[in-house]
Scaffold this motif. Structure first.
Motif: not given
Ligand code: AMP
Ligand code: MG
Length: 364
Positions: A296-301, A221-225, A228-230, A232-243
């Motif tokens: 709006p960016a938080y809503e999307a995130a 969320l904040v890291a994406r909006v 704070l990270v690139a 491709d870094v936050w993109e990979g986190r959703y699956d990681e969080i699910n696991r």
């Protein structure tokens, strides 16, 4: 009415008329004539009659009071029962389903609980008693080798009421059984580790209700909006969080994820209140305005979080949060469901109760 006539009667018997006759006439009746005795008798009868009237009125009032109390107890019971049914319906309404659109949610709504403010607070009190017992069972289970725990993840924009949930919902149960963790910007030490490091360490031990005030979701969320990270870094986190969550669930933790959703108008009102009240200023951070501007960016995130991390193992619930008391009741219902679903009885002791009773009695 009855009281009035009683006063009159007593005045007649011992008051003005008698005193006019002089001190003798107020005596025991030894010197009074037949007429006097008759008058006294009549006055006494009147007095008794008035007393009976008062008594009857009091009986009537007490009966009316009893009936009113019975009526309101029945109404209360019906309300609480009704709300228990509504509670289950509400939970289903709050669960995130495929196709859910966050920006279409009415943040001022109260899905599943069509109740007045007073009824809502009353229902929260009623659920509190049940929560306390369920929590104690969980704690006892943990103390006797059980592996179950519950994790309540609270997310939401600034002013969404996360603190109020902790105070008013978790406040209903024994604090010994609750492990609360608030996650802010990572400390230097935390920043040296993987973002899930501090989260893993904070997972509830068996028997506990863990509460996360913000969580690993800030890392998408904040890291994406705030970049704070690139990407491709936050993109990979959703699956990681699910696991990560699936693993926690598999090891005995029920994960309840709640997004408290506040409208822009209500957030503005609450932020203003923080700035206008000396006792609320401490809750305000200048960055709150910046985050608000990026809504709006938080809503999307948040939409991506809901779309990509609401799993069967750990589903998301979105709770409209403009009405604070509704939100508190809704979260208490979710917690209640999670605890009740554990279906824990009281632990069976590892000793012979009869034997222990006999041993105890022997010490009398
Ligand atoms: P509060 O909840 O008001 O105490 O604020 C905590 C702040 O910490 C919020 O502004 C969050 O966005 C921020 N925060 C929480 N977790 C992270 C994280 N992983 N990275 C950066 N900032 C974070
Ligand atoms: Mg804050």
């Amino acid at each position: 009415m009855a009281k009035k006539s009683g006063t009159k009667a007593s005045e007649k018997s011992s008051g003005t008329k008698a005193s006019r006759k002089g001190p003798d006439a107020q005596g025991t009746g030894k010197h009074e004539g037949k007429a006097g005795r008759k008058a006294r008798q009549k006055a006494a009868e009147k007095l008794a009659k008035a007393a009976r009237k008062v008594e009857k009125a009091e009986r009537k009032a007490a009966e009316a009071e009893r009936k009113a109390a019975a009526r309101s107890a029945a109404a209360r019971e019906a309300t609480v029962e009704g709300l228990a049914v509504q509670r289950d319906a509400a939970i289903e309404l709050l669960r995130v389903r495929p196709g859910f659109v966050l920006t279409e949610l009415d943040a001022a709504g109260t899905p599943g609980f069509d109740a007045s403010r007073a009824q809502t607070r009353e229902a929260l009190g009623a659920i509190g008693g049940e929560l306390a017992e369920l929590q104690e069972r969980l704690y006892a289970h943990g103390r006797t080798g059980g592996d179950r725990s519950v994790l309540l993840v609270l997310q939401g924009l600034d002013t969404s009421g996360k603190g109020g949930i902790v105070r008013h919902v978790l406040g209903l149960v024994d604090p010994q059984g609750v492990a609360l963790h608030a996650f802010g910007a990572p400390t230097p030490e935390e920043a040296r580790h993987h973002y899930l490091w501090r989260i893993r360490r904070a997972l509830p031990r068996p028997g506990r209700i863990g509460v996360f005030d913000r969580s690993h979701y800030e890392d998408v969320l904040v890291a994406r909006v705030d970049g704070l990270v690139a990407p491709d870094v936050w993109e990979g986190r959703y699956d990681e969080i699910n696991r990560f969550e699936a693993k926690a669930v598999a090891s005995g933790t029920t994960v309840v994820k709640v997004l408290l959703w506040v409208s822009p108008d209500e957030q503005l009102r609450r932020l203003r209140e923080r700035l206008e009240r000396p006792d609320k200023l401490w809750k305000y951070a200048p960055s709150d305005v910046d985050a608000r501007a990026r809504r709006p960016a938080y809503e999307a995130a948040y939409q991506d979080v809901l779309d990509r991390t609401s799993t069967d193992a750990a589903p998301w619930f979105v709770v409209p949060a403009d009405d604070r008391w509704y939100a508190r009741l809704a979260v208490s219902a979710l917690l209640h469901r999670a605890l009740a679903d554990l279906d824990l009885g009281w632990p069976v002791p590892g000793f012979d109760v009869a034997e222990e009773l006999a041993r105890l009695d022997a010490t009398r």
